[in-house]
Design a protein around this motif. Sequence first.
Motif, mmCIF file in Angstrom:
data_model
loop_
_atom_site.group_PDB
_atom_site.id
_atom_site.type_symbol
_atom_site.label_atom_id
_atom_site.label_comp_id
_atom_site.label_asym_id
_atom_site.label_seq_id
_atom_site.Cartn_x
_atom_site.Cartn_y
_atom_site.Cartn_z
ATOM 1 N N GLY A 15 0.842 -1.191 0.000
ATOM 2 C CA GLY A 15 0.000 0.000 0.000
ATOM 3 C C GLY A 15 0.875 1.238 0.000
ATOM 4 N N TYR A 16 0.222 2.388 0.055
ATOM 5 C CA TYR A 16 0.965 3.643 -0.018
ATOM 6 C C TYR A 16 0.493 4.581 1.088
ATOM 7 N N CYS A 17 1.403 5.447 1.493
ATOM 8 C CA CYS A 17 1.134 6.375 2.585
ATOM 9 C C CYS A 17 1.791 7.707 2.270
ATOM 10 N N LYS A 18 1.068 8.791 2.542
ATOM 11 C CA LYS A 18 1.620 10.137 2.456
ATOM 12 C C LYS A 18 1.690 10.687 3.874
ATOM 13 N N SER A 19 2.880 11.110 4.260
ATOM 14 C CA SER A 19 3.115 11.492 5.643
ATOM 15 C C SER A 19 2.751 12.951 5.883
ATOM 16 N N MET A 20 2.802 13.332 7.144
ATOM 17 C CA MET A 20 2.752 14.733 7.526
ATOM 18 C C MET A 20 4.148 15.337 7.344
ATOM 19 N N PRO A 21 4.248 16.668 7.205
ATOM 20 C CA PRO A 21 5.587 17.271 7.042
ATOM 21 C C PRO A 21 6.534 16.962 8.193
ATOM 22 N N GLY A 22 5.993 16.681 9.376
ATOM 23 C CA GLY A 22 6.848 16.410 10.529
ATOM 24 C C GLY A 22 7.651 15.138 10.440
ATOM 25 N N ALA A 23 7.399 14.287 9.438
ATOM 26 C CA ALA A 23 8.145 13.034 9.303
ATOM 27 C C ALA A 23 9.413 13.190 8.474
ATOM 28 N N VAL A 24 9.570 14.335 7.801
ATOM 29 C CA VAL A 24 10.694 14.486 6.867
ATOM 30 C C VAL A 24 12.021 14.567 7.608
ATOM 31 N N HIS A 25 12.131 15.452 8.608
ATOM 32 C CA HIS A 25 13.413 15.624 9.314
ATOM 33 C C HIS A 25 13.832 14.361 10.069
ATOM 34 N N PRO A 26 12.937 13.644 10.762
ATOM 35 C CA PRO A 26 13.362 12.377 11.376
ATOM 36 C C PRO A 26 13.899 11.381 10.362
ATOM 37 N N PHE A 27 13.275 11.314 9.194
ATOM 38 C CA PHE A 27 13.758 10.394 8.160
ATOM 39 C C PHE A 27 15.148 10.800 7.677
ATOM 40 N N GLN A 28 15.351 12.074 7.441
ATOM 41 C CA GLN A 28 16.656 12.535 6.958
ATOM 42 C C GLN A 28 17.736 12.324 8.012
ATOM 43 N N ARG A 29 17.396 12.542 9.284
ATOM 44 C CA ARG A 29 18.377 12.292 10.351
ATOM 45 C C ARG A 29 18.739 10.812 10.422
ATOM 46 N N LEU A 30 17.734 9.938 10.294
ATOM 47 C CA LEU A 30 18.003 8.495 10.311
ATOM 48 C C LEU A 30 18.931 8.097 9.183
ATOM 49 N N LYS A 31 18.650 8.602 7.999
ATOM 50 C CA LYS A 31 19.469 8.227 6.830
ATOM 51 C C LYS A 31 20.903 8.717 6.972
ATOM 52 N N GLU A 32 21.071 9.937 7.488
ATOM 53 C CA GLU A 32 22.420 10.484 7.648
ATOM 54 C C GLU A 32 23.168 9.792 8.780
ATOM 55 N N ARG A 33 22.493 9.556 9.899
ATOM 56 C CA ARG A 33 23.133 8.958 11.067
ATOM 57 C C ARG A 33 23.575 7.525 10.797
ATOM 58 N N ASN A 34 22.711 6.747 10.147
ATOM 59 C CA ASN A 34 22.994 5.328 9.927
ATOM 60 C C ASN A 34 23.598 5.028 8.571
ATOM 61 N N ASN A 35 23.887 6.117 7.802
ATOM 62 C CA ASN A 35 24.467 5.930 6.466
ATOM 63 C C ASN A 35 23.638 4.913 5.671
ATOM 64 N N GLY A 36 22.341 5.188 5.617
ATOM 65 C CA GLY A 36 21.398 4.224 5.058
ATOM 66 C C GLY A 36 21.558 3.986 3.577
ATOM 67 N N LYS A 37 21.708 2.730 3.205
ATOM 68 C CA LYS A 37 21.738 2.328 1.804
ATOM 69 C C LYS A 37 20.312 1.976 1.366
ATOM 70 N N PRO A 38 20.052 1.927 0.069
ATOM 71 C CA PRO A 38 18.673 1.702 -0.392
ATOM 72 C C PRO A 38 18.015 0.464 0.197
ATOM 73 N N THR A 39 18.779 -0.604 0.391
ATOM 74 C CA THR A 39 18.177 -1.848 0.876
ATOM 75 C C THR A 39 18.262 -2.016 2.390
ATOM 76 N N ASP A 40 18.784 -1.009 3.095
ATOM 77 C CA ASP A 40 18.859 -1.082 4.556
ATOM 78 C C ASP A 40 17.498 -0.747 5.170
ATOM 79 N N ARG A 41 17.251 -1.299 6.337
ATOM 80 C CA ARG A 41 16.014 -1.016 7.057
ATOM 81 C C ARG A 41 16.129 0.311 7.808
ATOM 82 N N LEU A 42 15.048 1.072 7.819
ATOM 83 C CA LEU A 42 15.036 2.301 8.603
ATOM 84 C C LEU A 42 15.161 1.995 10.087
#
Length: 404
Positions: free
Chosen positions: A268-295
Amino acid sequence: MAAHHELMGGKLHVYKRENSSYWQCSTFLGGKNHRVSTKEESLAQAKDFAEDWYLELKGKFKRGEVKAGKTFKFAAAKFIDEFEVITQGQRSPIYVAHHRRRLENYLIPFFGGKALAEITAGLAQDYRMHRMKNGWRGQPPARSTLHQEIVCLRQVLKYGQRHGWIESVPNLTPPYKTSGKITHRAWFSHEEYKRFYQATRERAKNPLKARWRTASENLHDYVLFMVNTGLRPDEALRLEYRDVAVVVDDATDDTILEIEVRGKRGIGYCKSMPGAVHPFQRLKERNNGKPTDRLFPKFQKQLFNAILNELDMKQDRDGNQRTAYSLRHTYICFRLMEGADIYQIAKNCRTSVEMIEKYYASHIKNTLDAAAINVRKEKPKSRQPAKTNKRKQAEKPGRRPPPI
């Protein structure tokens, strides 16, 4: 070798087991074997008992007092084998295992020796009474537990009906049923949510141990991400970085996340609230997230509960336990309180409008429209009877003057 004798033309058997002083008797009637102990040590007395027992049992079959056909135990074994294969990939293996446990622990011990045709609505009610009186550690089972057991019973009977072993499934609806109490799932009010995320943010800045810093930071971002997306906990654990895209929404011009969700409802698909963008970006930067890595490779459950306990917020005022699911419930409640369309919320959360109305909308005060409720009907103005003026009536054209 144990002694064995045949009576009634081979239809009745009298035998003695090894290491037993009593004679047993058995016969095959109505598609199944019937056995009983004669409680007699004398062979002659045992034969007399066996003949009387056989004739009485045969008479019960003729009068319809004992139903013939497949037993519940036989049907249950066939059903669970089919259920496990047919639902593979559609039902959780845990759900199938629970069905097997319900059959083995509760349903088969009670219904096992009964023919399917003998299971009636009255017998199902007797089963409810049996379970209520013989609960685990003296406690009766929960309403939902007993409901799931009756569901399992109904599915076995439906299996027997499909194979022609019974003509119809009895009505298993519980009698004396009243409307269920309106309940809601544990969530966070605006004030409680603010206290909670401030506590997780403080723990992320000042963890109890230095090696727990990353876990604390991930938990803080997890809380913000979940309350701004409404994902189920299992959906969040399956989420990979390639499933999330940062986009600018055409309708609102806000920067949001578009998420491809994989969970119990499939894709399925989900559209988030704007408040989810910064947590996602912090997670990706902190954990050096690759495309197939889990959030979220792991949910920090112990830390989550520890912070709730510190704030004395593990339970809401109704005693409901707050869990990771409470973050999803908080998202839905906040959207309803802001006046979002309930159908769009259901689509975005991959659930139904009925579920939202049952568990969320019933306790959100903003769903009640005071303007539509507090309607007052205008009272009609009182009318005074008109006074007649004989002189004016006489002066009207077309009227003859009254006699003087």
